[in-house]
Scaffold this active site. Structure first.
Site, PDB file in Angstrom:
ATOM      1  N   HIS A 197       0.851  -1.193   0.000  1.00 49.97           N
ATOM      2  CA  HIS A 197       0.000   0.000   0.000  1.00 49.97           C
ATOM      3  C   HIS A 197       0.892   1.251   0.000  1.00 49.97           C
ATOM      4  CE1 HIS A 197      -3.747  -2.176   0.680  1.00 49.97           C
ATOM      5  NE2 HIS A 197      -3.153  -2.862   1.634  1.00 49.97           N
TER       6      HIS A 197
ATOM      7  N   HIS B 190      -0.582  -6.485  -5.416  1.00 50.41           N
ATOM      8  CA  HIS B 190      -0.716  -7.751  -4.694  1.00 50.41           C
ATOM      9  C   HIS B 190      -0.092  -8.855  -5.538  1.00 50.41           C
ATOM     10  CE1 HIS B 190      -3.112 -11.586  -4.616  1.00 50.41           C
ATOM     11  NE2 HIS B 190      -2.699 -11.550  -3.369  1.00 50.41           N
TER      12      HIS B 190
END
Length: 304
Positions: free
Chosen positions: A98, A108
């Site tokens: 993040h 991801h």
């Protein structure tokens, strides 16, 4: 057909975690990953690494795990009833990054191996994983680069592999209750064993090794772009969608919680800060609307 070699997979995954953490730290002046080793009650354990409060990455987690159990949870056997009653080993690397700057996408990646065994019967094994990108203020050139790198990871294994796993990613990372994709996709695959162990393992390595090639150039291009309160607020609002997907749909989260996994490591994928607003809608013609109109639906990025 060569039998499964879980120790070879485990060795690769430990090296992959190390290389990803080292590379991401090069984007930070001071922040570093903190390591947390843990044990699983039924056997095995893991090595969780978390970076917090960075100038580039607000929070990032890169988790290695190798756990054992006497039986697979419902999330694993629901679509594969032949696995019921088998003990299992599961090993993988899962990461979520993040960034602080809203112009840098969240990313991801996950690569994993499962081995389900029962005395007197042939072991059942498979690989799974992939990587996907979740921008807030997207740049088309970044998305094309991401997908070109994903295609490069797949090409040695067949011309049909990228389209197949790209489509699977679009379908998997879809929030049905919002009628939108989580981001701009990438690759997703599961239950991979039809190629035999050696070729399937080689594909897993290719996907794992291409993550940094896909993500770091985007980080380096965007991390210094100036932003203000408006962009930050929109980033936090869109992070809420990330939380919704992970808690409602994500197989890895469900598997980890249902198998008695370590909650802190399982939920490391959640952002440190996220917002929800009631019935919020972007202004017409805005950069925020551009995300909704042009990026939150499946698209063939490499055809143009």
């Amino acid at each position: 057909m060569a039998g499964p070699d879980i120790e070879a997979v485990k060795s690769y995954l430990l090296d992959l975690q190390e290389s990803i953490c080292n590379a991401l730290e090069t984007e930070e002046p001071r922040a570093r990953f903190v390591e947390d080793r843990w044990e699983h009650a039924a056997g095995g354990g893991g090595r969780t690494r978390v970076l917090s409060g960075g100038e580039t990455f607000e929070q990032g987690g890169v988790n290695f795990s190798h756990v054992r159990g006497a039986s697979l949870p419902a999330s694993a056997t629901a679509h594969r009833p032949e696995l019921a009653g088998r003990g299992f080993q599961a090993t993988g690397v899962s990461l979520v990054i993040h960034p602080l700057n809203p112009y840098v996408p969240t990313s991801h990646a996950n690569v994993r191996f499962f081995l389900a065994e029962k005395e007197g019967e042939t072991p059942i094994w498979w690989f799974g994983g992939g990587f996907d990108l979740t921008p807030f203020y997207p740049f088309e050139e970044d998305v094309i680069h991401w997908h070109r790198t994903a295609r490069s990871a797949c090409l040695p294994f067949g011309e049909d592999v990228y389209p197949r796993f790209k489509r699977w990613c679009d379908e998997y990372f879809f929030l049905k209750h919002r009628n939108e994709t989580r981001g701009v996709g990438g690759l997703f695959f599961d239950d991979l064993n039809e190629w035999g162990f050696e070729r399937s393992f080689a594909f897993l390595r290719s996907v794992g090794d291409h993550y940094l090639k896909a993500y770091l150039p985007i980080v380096q291009r965007r991390k210094a772009i100036p932003y203000g309160e408006r962009e930050r607020e929109f980033q936090l609002y869109r992070r809420g969608r990330y939380v919704e997907f992970n808690l409602v749909y994500d197989r890895g989260t469900l598997f980890g919680l249902q198998s008695g996994g370590r909650t802190e490591s399982i939920l490391m994928s959640l952002p440190p800060v996220a917002h929800w607003r009631y019935d919020w809608r972007p202004e017409r013609g805005s950069a925020e609307e551009n995300l909704y109109l042009n990026y939150l639906k499946p698209k063939e990025w490499l055809e143009s």
